[in-house]
Write an enzyme that holds these catalytic residues in place. Sequence first.
Site, PDB file in Angstrom:
ATOM      1  N   HIS A   1       9.926   5.512  24.298  1.00 20.12           N
ATOM      2  CA  HIS A   1       9.072   5.242  23.231  1.00 20.12           C
ATOM      3  C   HIS A   1       8.977   6.582  22.143  1.00 20.12           C
ATOM      4  O   HIS A   1       8.865   7.807  22.951  1.00 20.12           O
ATOM      5  CB  HIS A   1       7.843   4.587  23.172  1.00 20.12           C
ATOM      6  CG  HIS A   1       7.625   3.424  23.609  1.00 20.12           C
ATOM      7  ND1 HIS A   1       7.826   2.360  23.026  1.00 20.12           N
ATOM      8  CD2 HIS A   1       7.243   2.881  25.084  1.00 20.12           C
ATOM      9  CE1 HIS A   1       7.660   1.256  23.609  1.00 20.12           C
ATOM     10  NE2 HIS A   1       7.201   1.626  24.794  1.00 20.12           N
TER      11      HIS A   1
ATOM     12  N   ARG B   1       0.599   3.236  -3.409  1.00 19.04           N
ATOM     13  CA  ARG B   1      -0.702   4.085  -3.612  1.00 19.04           C
ATOM     14  C   ARG B   1      -0.486   5.568  -3.684  1.00 19.04           C
ATOM     15  O   ARG B   1       0.201   6.058  -2.690  1.00 19.04           O
ATOM     16  CB  ARG B   1      -1.690   3.750  -2.823  1.00 19.04           C
ATOM     17  CG  ARG B   1      -1.960   4.177  -1.285  1.00 19.04           C
ATOM     18  CD  ARG B   1      -2.937   3.561  -0.503  1.00 19.04           C
ATOM     19  NE  ARG B   1      -2.989   4.052   0.911  1.00 19.04           N
ATOM     20  CZ  ARG B   1      -3.637   4.495   1.621  1.00 19.04           C
ATOM     21  NH1 ARG B   1      -5.056   4.587   1.051  1.00 19.04           N
ATOM     22  NH2 ARG B   1      -3.583   4.680   2.719  1.00 19.04           N
TER      23      ARG B   1
ATOM     24  N   TYR C   1     -10.329   0.713  10.283  1.00 21.95           N
ATOM     25  CA  TYR C   1      -9.529  -0.482  10.785  1.00 21.95           C
ATOM     26  C   TYR C   1      -8.957  -0.483  12.059  1.00 21.95           C
ATOM     27  O   TYR C   1      -9.067  -1.286  12.822  1.00 21.95           O
ATOM     28  CB  TYR C   1      -9.150  -1.101   9.651  1.00 21.95           C
ATOM     29  CG  TYR C   1      -8.595  -2.529   9.951  1.00 21.95           C
ATOM     30  CD1 TYR C   1      -9.189  -3.591   9.935  1.00 21.95           C
ATOM     31  CD2 TYR C   1      -7.288  -2.911  10.356  1.00 21.95           C
ATOM     32  CE1 TYR C   1      -8.874  -4.906  10.331  1.00 21.95           C
ATOM     33  CE2 TYR C   1      -6.717  -3.942  10.854  1.00 21.95           C
ATOM     34  CZ  TYR C   1      -7.641  -5.214  10.677  1.00 21.95           C
ATOM     35  OH  TYR C   1      -7.043  -6.211  11.081  1.00 21.95           O
ATOM     36  N   GLU C   2      -8.012   0.642  11.995  1.00 16.47           N
ATOM     37  CA  GLU C   2      -7.329   0.959  13.154  1.00 16.47           C
ATOM     38  C   GLU C   2      -8.055   0.924  14.418  1.00 16.47           C
ATOM     39  O   GLU C   2      -7.672   0.404  15.667  1.00 16.47           O
ATOM     40  CB  GLU C   2      -6.331   1.951  13.311  1.00 16.47           C
ATOM     41  CG  GLU C   2      -5.180   1.766  12.084  1.00 16.47           C
ATOM     42  CD  GLU C   2      -5.655   2.274  10.696  1.00 16.47           C
ATOM     43  OE1 GLU C   2      -4.798   2.288   9.891  1.00 16.47           O
ATOM     44  OE2 GLU C   2      -6.929   2.431  10.403  1.00 16.47           O
TER      45      GLU C   2
ATOM     46  N   HIS D   1       9.111   4.790  29.563  1.00 20.66           N
ATOM     47  CA  HIS D   1       8.585   3.490  30.311  1.00 20.66           C
ATOM     48  C   HIS D   1       9.457   2.815  31.167  1.00 20.66           C
ATOM     49  O   HIS D   1      10.587   2.434  30.637  1.00 20.66           O
ATOM     50  CB  HIS D   1       7.998   2.187  29.178  1.00 20.66           C
ATOM     51  CG  HIS D   1       6.480   2.635  28.869  1.00 20.66           C
ATOM     52  ND1 HIS D   1       5.854   2.320  27.533  1.00 20.66           N
ATOM     53  CD2 HIS D   1       5.761   3.613  29.071  1.00 20.66           C
ATOM     54  CE1 HIS D   1       4.941   2.647  27.711  1.00 20.66           C
ATOM     55  NE2 HIS D   1       4.865   3.799  28.254  1.00 20.66           N
TER      56      HIS D   1
ATOM     57  N   ARG E   1       0.745  -1.240   0.059  1.00 19.52           N
ATOM     58  CA  ARG E   1      -0.250   0.077   0.095  1.00 19.52           C
ATOM     59  C   ARG E   1       0.865   1.251   0.099  1.00 19.52           C
ATOM     60  O   ARG E   1       0.196   2.344  -0.220  1.00 19.52           O
ATOM     61  CB  ARG E   1      -1.101  -0.007   1.060  1.00 19.52           C
ATOM     62  CG  ARG E   1      -2.087  -0.812   1.024  1.00 19.52           C
ATOM     63  CD  ARG E   1      -2.980  -0.920   2.171  1.00 19.52           C
ATOM     64  NE  ARG E   1      -3.325   0.146   3.018  1.00 19.52           N
ATOM     65  CZ  ARG E   1      -4.191   0.841   2.815  1.00 19.52           C
ATOM     66  NH1 ARG E   1      -5.271   0.515   1.967  1.00 19.52           N
ATOM     67  NH2 ARG E   1      -4.404   1.919   3.517  1.00 19.52           N
TER      68      ARG E   1
ATOM     69  N   ASN F   1       4.819  15.866  24.178  1.00 18.56           N
ATOM     70  CA  ASN F   1       4.304  16.067  22.793  1.00 18.56           C
ATOM     71  C   ASN F   1       4.767  17.207  22.308  1.00 18.56           C
ATOM     72  O   ASN F   1       4.726  18.535  22.761  1.00 18.56           O
ATOM     73  CB  ASN F   1       2.744  16.389  23.202  1.00 18.56           C
ATOM     74  CG  ASN F   1       1.891  15.373  24.008  1.00 18.56           C
ATOM     75  OD1 ASN F   1       2.334  14.103  23.654  1.00 18.56           O
ATOM     76  ND2 ASN F   1       1.081  15.742  24.937  1.00 18.56           N
TER      77      ASN F   1
ATOM     78  N   CYS G   1       8.151  30.987  28.945  1.00 14.31           N
ATOM     79  CA  CYS G   1       9.465  31.627  29.036  1.00 14.31           C
ATOM     80  C   CYS G   1       9.868  32.212  30.365  1.00 14.31           C
ATOM     81  O   CYS G   1       9.051  32.577  31.124  1.00 14.31           O
ATOM     82  CB  CYS G   1       9.395  32.915  27.994  1.00 14.31           C
ATOM     83  SG  CYS G   1       9.489  32.075  26.373  1.00 14.31           S
TER      84      CYS G   1
ATOM     85  N   CYS H   1       0.149  19.812  20.924  1.00 15.14           N
ATOM     86  CA  CYS H   1       0.888  20.663  21.914  1.00 15.14           C
ATOM     87  C   CYS H   1       0.585  22.001  21.695  1.00 15.14           C
ATOM     88  O   CYS H   1       0.316  22.724  20.847  1.00 15.14           O
ATOM     89  CB  CYS H   1       2.303  20.494  21.484  1.00 15.14           C
ATOM     90  SG  CYS H   1       3.698  21.513  22.653  1.00 15.14           S
TER      91      CYS H   1
ATOM     92  N   GLN I   1      -2.409  -0.734  11.939  1.00 11.79           N
ATOM     93  CA  GLN I   1      -2.086  -1.132  10.721  1.00 11.79           C
ATOM     94  C   GLN I   1      -1.102  -0.087  10.041  1.00 11.79           C
ATOM     95  O   GLN I   1      -1.122   1.266  10.300  1.00 11.79           O
ATOM     96  CB  GLN I   1      -3.299  -1.326   9.585  1.00 11.79           C
ATOM     97  CG  GLN I   1      -2.864  -1.742   8.071  1.00 11.79           C
ATOM     98  CD  GLN I   1      -2.738  -0.490   7.238  1.00 11.79           C
ATOM     99  OE1 GLN I   1      -2.913   0.745   7.387  1.00 11.79           O
ATOM    100  NE2 GLN I   1      -1.932  -0.859   6.185  1.00 11.79           N
TER     101      GLN I   1
ATOM    102  N   GLN J   1       5.817  16.764  29.936  1.00  7.58           N
ATOM    103  CA  GLN J   1       5.228  16.756  31.205  1.00  7.58           C
ATOM    104  C   GLN J   1       5.558  15.457  32.010  1.00  7.58           C
ATOM    105  O   GLN J   1       6.082  14.370  31.623  1.00  7.58           O
ATOM    106  CB  GLN J   1       3.852  16.734  30.926  1.00  7.58           C
ATOM    107  CG  GLN J   1       3.326  17.879  30.057  1.00  7.58           C
ATOM    108  CD  GLN J   1       1.952  17.900  29.761  1.00  7.58           C
ATOM    109  OE1 GLN J   1       0.754  17.825  30.647  1.00  7.58           O
ATOM    110  NE2 GLN J   1       1.505  17.911  28.609  1.00  7.58           N
TER     111      GLN J   1
END
Length: 342
Positions: free
Chosen positions: A300, A31, A318-319, A283, A28, A155, A55, A162, A325, A170
Amino acid sequence: MSTFDLAEHPHRRYNPLTGEWVLVSPHRAKRPWQGQQEEQSCDTRPAYDPGCYLCPTNTRAGGEQNPAYEATYVFDNDFGALQASAPEGAYVVGDLIRAESERGICRVICFSPRHDLTLADMEASDIRQVVDLWQQEYAELGSRDFINYVQIFENKGAIMGCSNPHPHGQIWAQGTVPVEPAKETTQQGLYFEKHGRSLLADYVALELETRERVVAENEHFVALVPFWAVWPFETIIISRRHFQHIGQMTDEEKDGYAQIIKCLTAAYDRVFGVSFPYSSGIHQSPTDGQAYPGWHFHMHFYPPLLRSATVKKFMVGYEMMGNPQRDITPEAAANLLRGLVR
């Protein structure tokens, strides 16, 4: 019938950290894209912004004034999602409706007094000061009797929600272990019970044999695209030495950690020639006083960009209804990132 090829044919990949699966559809990636494209913002910011809540010396949205800080700075979030003063209690109706009180503390960490920097722009020596503060906060918050997990995260970029471009992250510390680290607690514990070794230590050893998905490494850490990556340019930083949490890092490891964060985030910025957005998070083991011999420290990075600076990966359809996916293979993503490491 053709021979199965990871680079060509749709397949599922198993994530041993969570026990979940991701669908990979490499065909895919060819595509054409006619969907949503994000506007590319011009990222030119001053070193100091008088209108920025983060700041030095400025007044925050909650009315407090920041000190004239010259390095890192941490404060309790003025609008934290968790409160230390939340009363204990529960709301239960039969077996189907249940709510429980959750106490916690939310803090904001300013990585630098300069408004115009990101981790990718900072010197490794300045990132080391961020690592030191992460270590201090993990120890201080984790020592409180009602805190059982300390989640450190960042983030980066408006596309990741953000609300302020000033370089910051954080910490949410709370009474229960959140869903994602709870999965990893279970999976790593089961692996350690079965093998007597760390799941991630064994995984890193496998990756260092093939080097197909390794992006960068130093004496103490390895950054790679995990075999089970969901996001297009997802990566994970794993310590070479098996230890449970940031409080156990040596000075040399903290230097190595700062260096590999700098290396990886700078490579990200070269992918599409923009300040690369992502959500990242550490983690590590819970702080409930129990021993977690299977836990292995890691971090991560989940960036949303897919094909360009203006095309992102959507978790829809689908996710949301099935399972995650991806199109571009982890091997292809690692190869691209590896070529951008300096």
